[in-house]
Design a protein around this motif. Structure first.
Motif, PDB file in Angstrom:
ATOM      1  N   GLN A  47     -18.387  20.885 -22.905  1.00 20.39           N
ATOM      2  CA  GLN A  47     -17.079  21.221 -23.469  1.00 20.39           C
ATOM      3  C   GLN A  47     -15.943  20.454 -22.804  1.00 20.39           C
ATOM      4  OE1 GLN A  47     -17.382  25.504 -22.941  1.00 20.39           O
ATOM      5  NE2 GLN A  47     -17.392  25.784 -25.166  1.00 20.39           N
ATOM      6  N   THR A  48     -16.060  20.221 -21.513  1.00 18.75           N
ATOM      7  CA  THR A  48     -14.987  19.543 -20.792  1.00 18.75           C
ATOM      8  C   THR A  48     -15.164  18.037 -20.762  1.00 18.75           C
ATOM      9  OG1 THR A  48     -16.121  19.808 -18.672  1.00 18.75           O
ATOM     10  CG2 THR A  48     -14.551  21.534 -19.311  1.00 18.75           C
ATOM     11  N   GLY A  49     -16.308  17.543 -21.242  1.00 18.30           N
ATOM     12  CA  GLY A  49     -16.561  16.106 -21.214  1.00 18.30           C
ATOM     13  C   GLY A  49     -16.735  15.585 -19.799  1.00 18.30           C
ATOM     14  N   ASN A  50     -17.284  16.422 -18.920  1.00 14.55           N
ATOM     15  CA  ASN A  50     -17.503  16.043 -17.519  1.00 14.55           C
ATOM     16  C   ASN A  50     -18.414  14.822 -17.452  1.00 14.55           C
ATOM     17  OD1 ASN A  50     -19.266  16.156 -14.984  1.00 14.55           O
ATOM     18  ND2 ASN A  50     -17.598  17.567 -14.463  1.00 14.55           N
ATOM     19  N   ILE A  51     -17.895  13.721 -16.920  1.00  9.24           N
ATOM     20  CA  ILE A  51     -18.602  12.438 -16.950  1.00  9.24           C
ATOM     21  C   ILE A  51     -19.898  12.482 -16.161  1.00  9.24           C
ATOM     22  CG2 ILE A  51     -18.442   9.990 -16.368  1.00  9.24           C
ATOM     23  CD1 ILE A  51     -15.395  10.290 -16.719  1.00  9.24           C
ATOM     24  N   VAL A  52     -19.876  13.064 -14.973  1.00  9.50           N
ATOM     25  CA  VAL A  52     -21.096  13.134 -14.164  1.00  9.50           C
ATOM     26  C   VAL A  52     -22.127  14.021 -14.861  1.00  9.50           C
ATOM     27  CG1 VAL A  52     -22.064  13.877 -11.946  1.00  9.50           C
ATOM     28  CG2 VAL A  52     -19.865  12.688 -12.010  1.00  9.50           C
ATOM     29  N   GLY A  53     -21.668  15.155 -15.383  1.00 12.15           N
ATOM     30  CA  GLY A  53     -22.572  16.042 -16.118  1.00 12.15           C
ATOM     31  C   GLY A  53     -23.153  15.357 -17.344  1.00 12.15           C
ATOM     32  N   LEU A  54     -22.312  14.646 -18.102  1.00  7.16           N
ATOM     33  CA  LEU A  54     -22.796  13.937 -19.282  1.00  7.16           C
ATOM     34  C   LEU A  54     -23.832  12.884 -18.919  1.00  7.16           C
ATOM     35  CD1 LEU A  54     -19.553  13.388 -21.411  1.00  7.16           C
ATOM     36  CD2 LEU A  54     -21.434  14.970 -21.860  1.00  7.16           C
ATOM     37  N   SER A  55     -23.619  12.180 -17.806  1.00  6.81           N
ATOM     38  CA  SER A  55     -24.591  11.152 -17.420  1.00  6.81           C
ATOM     39  C   SER A  55     -25.947  11.777 -17.105  1.00  6.81           C
ATOM     40  CB  SER A  55     -24.079  10.331 -16.235  1.00  6.81           C
ATOM     41  OG  SER A  55     -24.076  11.090 -15.049  1.00  6.81           O
ATOM     42  N   LYS A  56     -25.945  12.927 -16.448  1.00  5.14           N
ATOM     43  CA  LYS A  56     -27.205  13.608 -16.119  1.00  5.14           C
ATOM     44  C   LYS A  56     -27.878  14.145 -17.372  1.00  5.14           C
ATOM     45  CE  LYS A  56     -25.909  14.726 -11.413  1.00  5.14           C
ATOM     46  NZ  LYS A  56     -25.703  15.768 -10.409  1.00  5.14           N
ATOM     47  N   ILE A  57     -27.087  14.653 -18.302  1.00  7.76           N
ATOM     48  CA  ILE A  57     -27.631  15.176 -19.561  1.00  7.76           C
ATOM     49  C   ILE A  57     -28.221  14.038 -20.386  1.00  7.76           C
ATOM     50  CG2 ILE A  57     -26.974  16.239 -21.763  1.00  7.76           C
ATOM     51  CD1 ILE A  57     -24.811  17.803 -20.002  1.00  7.76           C
ATOM     52  N   ILE A  58     -27.513  12.918 -20.477  1.00  8.57           N
ATOM     53  CA  ILE A  58     -28.007  11.763 -21.233  1.00  8.57           C
ATOM     54  C   ILE A  58     -29.291  11.228 -20.607  1.00  8.57           C
ATOM     55  CG2 ILE A  58     -27.517   9.343 -21.793  1.00  8.57           C
ATOM     56  CD1 ILE A  58     -24.543  10.279 -22.159  1.00  8.57           C
ATOM     57  N   LYS A  59     -29.309  11.123 -19.299  1.00  4.42           N
ATOM     58  CA  LYS A  59     -30.503  10.625 -18.611  1.00  4.42           C
ATOM     59  C   LYS A  59     -31.706  11.525 -18.902  1.00  4.42           C
ATOM     60  CE  LYS A  59     -32.283   9.099 -14.175  1.00  4.42           C
ATOM     61  NZ  LYS A  59     -31.999   8.874 -12.754  1.00  4.42           N
ATOM     62  N   ALA A  60     -31.511  12.830 -18.829  1.00  5.97           N
ATOM     63  CA  ALA A  60     -32.606  13.770 -19.088  1.00  5.97           C
ATOM     64  C   ALA A  60     -33.031  13.742 -20.561  1.00  5.97           C
ATOM     65  CB  ALA A  60     -32.195  15.180 -18.689  1.00  5.97           C
ATOM     66  N   ALA A  61     -32.059  13.693 -21.476  1.00  8.67           N
ATOM     67  CA  ALA A  61     -32.358  13.780 -22.911  1.00  8.67           C
ATOM     68  C   ALA A  61     -32.932  12.492 -23.489  1.00  8.67           C
ATOM     69  CB  ALA A  61     -31.101  14.180 -23.680  1.00  8.67           C
ATOM     70  N   THR A  62     -32.857  11.390 -22.728  1.00  9.86           N
ATOM     71  CA  THR A  62     -33.432  10.125 -23.205  1.00  9.86           C
ATOM     72  C   THR A  62     -34.655   9.704 -22.398  1.00  9.86           C
ATOM     73  OG1 THR A  62     -31.946   8.815 -21.801  1.00  9.86           O
ATOM     74  CG2 THR A  62     -31.223   9.257 -24.066  1.00  9.86           C
ATOM     75  N   SER A  63     -35.061  10.519 -21.440  1.00 14.12           N
ATOM     76  CA  SER A  63     -36.160  10.135 -20.548  1.00 14.12           C
ATOM     77  C   SER A  63     -37.491   9.947 -21.272  1.00 14.12           C
ATOM     78  CB  SER A  63     -36.324  11.162 -19.426  1.00 14.12           C
ATOM     79  OG  SER A  63     -36.701  12.414 -19.958  1.00 14.12           O
ATOM     80  N   HIS A  64     -37.605  10.437 -22.493  1.00 15.65           N
ATOM     81  CA  HIS A  64     -38.830  10.272 -23.283  1.00 15.65           C
ATOM     82  C   HIS A  64     -39.029   8.819 -23.721  1.00 15.65           C
ATOM     83  CE1 HIS A  64     -36.677   9.743 -27.101  1.00 15.65           C
ATOM     84  NE2 HIS A  64     -35.774  10.531 -26.526  1.00 15.65           N
ATOM     85  N   ASP A  65     -37.938   8.047 -23.748  1.00  8.49           N
ATOM     86  CA  ASP A  65     -37.985   6.656 -24.203  1.00  8.49           C
ATOM     87  C   ASP A  65     -38.212   5.733 -23.001  1.00  8.49           C
ATOM     88  OD1 ASP A  65     -36.841   3.952 -24.960  1.00  8.49           O
ATOM     89  OD2 ASP A  65     -36.608   5.003 -26.866  1.00  8.49           O
ATOM     90  N   LYS A  66     -39.164   4.829 -23.116  1.00  7.97           N
ATOM     91  CA  LYS A  66     -39.493   3.940 -21.995  1.00  7.97           C
ATOM     92  C   LYS A  66     -38.357   3.001 -21.621  1.00  7.97           C
ATOM     93  CE  LYS A  66     -44.414   4.082 -22.786  1.00  7.97           C
ATOM     94  NZ  LYS A  66     -45.616   3.392 -23.201  1.00  7.97           N
ATOM     95  N   LYS A  67     -37.443   2.761 -22.538  1.00  4.32           N
ATOM     96  CA  LYS A  67     -36.327   1.854 -22.266  1.00  4.32           C
ATOM     97  C   LYS A  67     -34.998   2.608 -22.225  1.00  4.32           C
ATOM     98  CE  LYS A  67     -38.698  -2.125 -24.209  1.00  4.32           C
ATOM     99  NZ  LYS A  67     -38.673  -3.190 -25.183  1.00  4.32           N
TER     100      LYS A  67
END
Length: 129
Positions: A47-67
């Motif tokens: 909700q707040t667009g927290n950059i560090v939080g978003l980076s961790k969420i993106i990293k976790a949510a894309t970890s299924h992809d080898k690239k």
């Protein structure tokens, strides 16, 4: 939902593996013991667009992809793209909307957001005149 990275679209996946990673990454650690509780921080970070939080969420949510983006530089590239294309708070709202569509993640949403999601999903019998 997806992100763009190195000219490719990578789908954001919010399965059990992703949720476990988010819980660990956004959670608390006291005296070397991980307490988890990161899922409780997920929606406020979005909700707040927290950059560090978003980076961790993106990293976790894309970890299924080898690239997928893994390094700080790669995640920064993705975040710069999001900032230019959508904005952090708008991107967070899109992720929240996506979470509300899935039975496994719907319970993460606060009640007021669940009601908003449910009203979007329910067809109405009203006609516009």
């Amino acid at each position: 939902m997806h992100i763009n990275f190195n000219g490719r679209e990578i789908q954001l996946v919010f399965g059990l593996r992703t949720l476990t990673e988010i819980d660990r990454e956004l959670g608390f650690e006291i005296e070397g013991a991980s307490l988890g509780e990161g899922l409780e921080m997920l929606i406020p970070k979005l909700q707040t667009g927290n950059i560090v939080g978003l980076s961790k969420i993106i990293k976790a949510a894309t970890s299924h992809d080898k690239k997928s983006p893994e390094t700080f530089d790669q995640l920064e590239e993705v975040l710069n793209d999001i900032a230019e294309e959508t904005g952090f708070e708008a991107f967070g709202e899109q992720v929240i909307e996506e979470l509300g569509k899935r039975p496994m993640t719907r319970s993460l949403l606060p009640d007021d957001l669940k009601e908003t999601q449910e009203s979007k999903e329910k067809p109405t019998n009203l006609e516009t005149v």
